[in-house]
Write a protein that holds these residues in place. Structure first.
Motif, PDB file in Angstrom:
ATOM      1  N   GLY A  96      20.312  31.363  -3.005  1.00 28.08           N
ATOM      2  CA  GLY A  96      21.563  31.040  -3.676  1.00 28.08           C
ATOM      3  C   GLY A  96      21.377  30.635  -5.121  1.00 28.08           C
ATOM      4  O   GLY A  96      22.259  30.016  -5.711  1.00 28.08           O
ATOM      5  N   MET A  97      20.238  31.001  -5.700  1.00 28.26           N
ATOM      6  CA  MET A  97      19.927  30.638  -7.079  1.00 28.26           C
ATOM      7  C   MET A  97      20.046  31.865  -7.980  1.00 28.26           C
ATOM      8  O   MET A  97      19.743  32.984  -7.565  1.00 28.26           O
ATOM      9  CB  MET A  97      18.495  30.102  -7.186  1.00 28.26           C
ATOM     10  N   ILE A  98      20.486  31.630  -9.228  1.00 27.33           N
ATOM     11  CA  ILE A  98      20.405  32.673 -10.239  1.00 27.33           C
ATOM     12  C   ILE A  98      19.481  32.157 -11.332  1.00 27.33           C
ATOM     13  O   ILE A  98      19.390  30.949 -11.572  1.00 27.33           O
ATOM     14  CB  ILE A  98      21.789  33.052 -10.811  1.00 27.33           C
ATOM     15  N   THR A  99      18.770  33.072 -11.963  1.00 27.52           N
ATOM     16  CA  THR A  99      17.848  32.695 -13.033  1.00 27.52           C
ATOM     17  C   THR A  99      18.330  33.325 -14.325  1.00 27.52           C
ATOM     18  O   THR A  99      18.568  34.530 -14.390  1.00 27.52           O
ATOM     19  CB  THR A  99      16.420  33.170 -12.711  1.00 27.52           C
ATOM     20  N   ILE A 100      18.478  32.474 -15.349  1.00 25.90           N
ATOM     21  CA  ILE A 100      18.907  32.936 -16.663  1.00 25.90           C
ATOM     22  C   ILE A 100      17.804  32.584 -17.651  1.00 25.90           C
ATOM     23  O   ILE A 100      17.434  31.406 -17.778  1.00 25.90           O
ATOM     24  CB  ILE A 100      20.237  32.270 -17.088  1.00 25.90           C
ATOM     25  N   PRO A 101      17.237  33.608 -18.338  1.00 28.42           N
ATOM     26  CA  PRO A 101      16.175  33.323 -19.303  1.00 28.42           C
ATOM     27  C   PRO A 101      16.620  32.281 -20.330  1.00 28.42           C
ATOM     28  O   PRO A 101      17.699  32.369 -20.897  1.00 28.42           O
ATOM     29  CB  PRO A 101      15.929  34.686 -19.975  1.00 28.42           C
ATOM     30  N   GLY A 102      15.795  31.284 -20.525  1.00 24.70           N
ATOM     31  CA  GLY A 102      16.091  30.217 -21.468  1.00 24.70           C
ATOM     32  C   GLY A 102      16.877  29.070 -20.864  1.00 24.70           C
ATOM     33  O   GLY A 102      16.893  27.970 -21.413  1.00 24.70           O
ATOM     34  N   ALA A 103      17.532  29.299 -19.738  1.00 20.03           N
ATOM     35  CA  ALA A 103      18.335  28.257 -19.110  1.00 20.03           C
ATOM     36  C   ALA A 103      17.748  27.826 -17.775  1.00 20.03           C
ATOM     37  O   ALA A 103      18.089  26.763 -17.262  1.00 20.03           O
ATOM     38  CB  ALA A 103      19.765  28.730 -18.921  1.00 20.03           C
ATOM     39  N   GLY A 104      16.900  28.652 -17.184  1.00 17.54           N
ATOM     40  CA  GLY A 104      16.270  28.295 -15.918  1.00 17.54           C
ATOM     41  C   GLY A 104      17.066  28.761 -14.715  1.00 17.54           C
ATOM     42  O   GLY A 104      17.902  29.657 -14.803  1.00 17.54           O
ATOM     43  N   SER A 105      16.778  28.141 -13.581  1.00 19.81           N
ATOM     44  CA  SER A 105      17.436  28.511 -12.324  1.00 19.81           C
ATOM     45  C   SER A 105      18.619  27.591 -12.057  1.00 19.81           C
ATOM     46  O   SER A 105      18.544  26.386 -12.291  1.00 19.81           O
ATOM     47  CB  SER A 105      16.453  28.412 -11.161  1.00 19.81           C
ATOM     48  N   LYS A 120      21.627  26.746  -9.069  1.00 19.81           N
ATOM     49  CA  LYS A 120      22.093  26.983  -7.707  1.00 19.81           C
ATOM     50  C   LYS A 120      23.602  27.207  -7.741  1.00 19.81           C
ATOM     51  O   LYS A 120      24.362  26.358  -8.187  1.00 19.81           O
ATOM     52  CB  LYS A 120      21.759  25.809  -6.794  1.00 19.81           C
ATOM     53  N   VAL A 121      24.016  28.378  -7.218  1.00 23.14           N
ATOM     54  CA  VAL A 121      25.437  28.701  -7.187  1.00 23.14           C
ATOM     55  C   VAL A 121      25.948  28.977  -5.779  1.00 23.14           C
ATOM     56  O   VAL A 121      27.154  29.137  -5.585  1.00 23.14           O
ATOM     57  CB  VAL A 121      25.764  29.900  -8.118  1.00 23.14           C
ATOM     58  N   ALA A 122      25.045  29.034  -4.806  1.00 21.15           N
ATOM     59  CA  ALA A 122      25.481  29.287  -3.422  1.00 21.15           C
ATOM     60  C   ALA A 122      26.385  28.157  -2.958  1.00 21.15           C
ATOM     61  O   ALA A 122      26.128  26.985  -3.221  1.00 21.15           O
ATOM     62  CB  ALA A 122      24.283  29.404  -2.490  1.00 21.15           C
ATOM     63  N   ILE A 125      41.493  32.115   5.425  1.00 23.97           N
ATOM     64  CA  ILE A 125      40.131  31.588   5.312  1.00 23.97           C
ATOM     65  C   ILE A 125      39.392  32.360   4.233  1.00 23.97           C
ATOM     66  O   ILE A 125      39.249  33.574   4.304  1.00 23.97           O
ATOM     67  CB  ILE A 125      39.397  31.680   6.661  1.00 23.97           C
ATOM     68  N   GLU A 126      38.923  31.636   3.218  1.00 23.35           N
ATOM     69  CA  GLU A 126      38.223  32.244   2.099  1.00 23.35           C
ATOM     70  C   GLU A 126      36.733  32.335   2.419  1.00 23.35           C
ATOM     71  O   GLU A 126      36.152  31.401   2.960  1.00 23.35           O
ATOM     72  CB  GLU A 126      38.444  31.392   0.851  1.00 23.35           C
ATOM     73  N   LEU A 127      36.134  33.457   2.062  1.00 27.05           N
ATOM     74  CA  LEU A 127      34.715  33.664   2.346  1.00 27.05           C
ATOM     75  C   LEU A 127      33.881  33.384   1.107  1.00 27.05           C
ATOM     76  O   LEU A 127      34.330  33.596  -0.019  1.00 27.05           O
ATOM     77  CB  LEU A 127      34.490  35.097   2.831  1.00 27.05           C
ATOM     78  N   TYR A 128      32.658  32.909   1.355  1.00 21.92           N
ATOM     79  CA  TYR A 128      31.719  32.608   0.284  1.00 21.92           C
ATOM     80  C   TYR A 128      30.491  33.481   0.424  1.00 21.92           C
ATOM     81  O   TYR A 128      30.229  34.053   1.483  1.00 21.92           O
ATOM     82  CB  TYR A 128      31.319  31.126   0.315  1.00 21.92           C
ATOM     83  N   SER A 129      29.721  33.557  -0.654  1.00 23.27           N
ATOM     84  CA  SER A 129      28.519  34.373  -0.629  1.00 23.27           C
ATOM     85  C   SER A 129      27.588  33.919   0.483  1.00 23.27           C
ATOM     86  O   SER A 129      27.439  32.729   0.738  1.00 23.27           O
ATOM     87  CB  SER A 129      27.801  34.291  -1.977  1.00 23.27           C
ATOM     88  N   ASN A 130      27.003  34.882   1.158  1.00 27.14           N
ATOM     89  CA  ASN A 130      26.073  34.697   2.272  1.00 27.14           C
ATOM     90  C   ASN A 130      26.743  34.282   3.572  1.00 27.14           C
ATOM     91  O   ASN A 130      26.054  33.947   4.528  1.00 27.14           O
ATOM     92  CB  ASN A 130      24.938  33.736   1.915  1.00 27.14           C
ATOM     93  N   ASP A 131      28.068  34.305   3.634  1.00 23.96           N
ATOM     94  CA  ASP A 131      28.741  34.106   4.918  1.00 23.96           C
ATOM     95  C   ASP A 131      28.439  35.301   5.815  1.00 23.96           C
ATOM     96  O   ASP A 131      28.243  36.425   5.334  1.00 23.96           O
ATOM     97  CB  ASP A 131      30.263  34.003   4.740  1.00 23.96           C
ATOM     98  N   VAL A 132      28.392  35.050   7.111  1.00 20.41           N
ATOM     99  CA  VAL A 132      28.178  36.109   8.093  1.00 20.41           C
ATOM    100  C   VAL A 132      29.364  36.072   9.061  1.00 20.41           C
ATOM    101  O   VAL A 132      29.650  35.041   9.654  1.00 20.41           O
ATOM    102  CB  VAL A 132      26.857  35.904   8.864  1.00 20.41           C
ATOM    103  N   VAL A 133      30.040  37.210   9.187  1.00 25.51           N
ATOM    104  CA  VAL A 133      31.199  37.324  10.072  1.00 25.51           C
ATOM    105  C   VAL A 133      30.795  38.177  11.268  1.00 25.51           C
ATOM    106  O   VAL A 133      30.255  39.276  11.090  1.00 25.51           O
ATOM    107  CB  VAL A 133      32.395  37.963   9.335  1.00 25.51           C
ATOM    108  N   HIS A 134      31.041  37.661  12.457  1.00 18.72           N
ATOM    109  CA  HIS A 134      30.725  38.412  13.680  1.00 18.72           C
ATOM    110  C   HIS A 134      32.000  38.586  14.493  1.00 18.72           C
ATOM    111  O   HIS A 134      32.699  37.620  14.788  1.00 18.72           O
ATOM    112  CB  HIS A 134      29.678  37.684  14.517  1.00 18.72           C
ATOM    113  N   VAL A 135      32.274  39.853  14.850  1.00 20.53           N
ATOM    114  CA  VAL A 135      33.408  40.178  15.705  1.00 20.53           C
ATOM    115  C   VAL A 135      32.826  40.573  17.066  1.00 20.53           C
ATOM    116  O   VAL A 135      32.209  41.622  17.190  1.00 20.53           O
ATOM    117  CB  VAL A 135      34.253  41.333  15.123  1.00 20.53           C
ATOM    118  N   PRO A 136      32.983  39.710  18.084  1.00 17.61           N
ATOM    119  CA  PRO A 136      32.355  39.993  19.383  1.00 17.61           C
ATOM    120  C   PRO A 136      33.101  41.058  20.178  1.00 17.61           C
ATOM    121  O   PRO A 136      34.247  41.396  19.873  1.00 17.61           O
ATOM    122  CB  PRO A 136      32.426  38.641  20.098  1.00 17.61           C
ATOM    123  N   GLN A 137      32.416  41.555  21.190  1.00 13.30           N
ATOM    124  CA  GLN A 137      33.004  42.529  22.102  1.00 13.30           C
ATOM    125  C   GLN A 137      33.793  41.785  23.171  1.00 13.30           C
ATOM    126  O   GLN A 137      33.427  40.688  23.583  1.00 13.30           O
ATOM    127  CB  GLN A 137      31.898  43.351  22.753  1.00 13.30           C
TER     128      GLN A 137
END
Length: 160
Positions: A5-14, A16-18, A116-128
């Motif tokens: 959940g991290m982004i790296t920007i040169p000169g600014a470092g890492s 966390k945005v997750a 329901i709003e989804l966020y990055s790295n959410d996992v949605v499962h629809v069961p049988q």
């Protein structure tokens, strides 16, 4: 964004945005850039996308990259919709090691489940579906028909 959940920007470092909303992510990036650039809000044209995995009883199970603020019903539509075997009353969302069960049976985009709003790295499962479904009823009726045919043949043979 990496798997942590991290982004790296040169000169600014890492950074966390997750788990952050798009607005919070933008503010975190702007704050990190303040030490490197003057007026980072003017140079920051970030297109934030979230990655949501959808699997189970949907027509196109995959990781989908979508706009921020994408809702649960929208991601199901993006994934091609639910299959006939889907149990929409037990949809789960896995977020940060927590599992949330959502009943989407008869949900509308205006109802609480549809918002329901989804966020990055959410996992949605629809069961049988389990238990007595259309498929199990068809198998049971086929077996019953075969058994009745067999009984009919036996009765007919005994009469002769």
């Amino acid at each position: 964004m990496d798997s942590r959940g991290m982004i790296t920007i040169p000169g600014a470092g890492s950074i966390k945005v997750a788990g952050l909303t798009p607005t919070e992510a933008r503010e975190a990036i702007e704050n990190a850039l303040r030490g490197t650039f003057e007026n980072p809000e003017r140079i920051l044209e970030v297109t934030i996308r979230v990655r949501v995995s959808v699997f189970g009883e949907v027509r196109q199970p995959a990781m989908h990259t979508v706009e921020p603020e994408t809702r649960l019903l929208e991601i199901l539509a993006i994934a091609g919709g639910a299959t006939d075997r889907a149990d929409l009353s037990r949809v789960t969302v896995l977020r940060n090691n927590a599992i949330y069960e959502v009943n989407l049976e008869g949900a509308s985009a205006l109802g609480p489940a549809g918002r329901i709003e989804l966020y990055s790295n959410d996992v949605v499962h629809v069961p049988q579906k389990t238990g007595f479904t259309r498929e199990t009823m068809a198998v049971a009726l086929s077996a019953l028909s075969a058994a009745l045919t067999l009984v009919s043949v036996i009765v007919t043979l005994q009469r002769e």
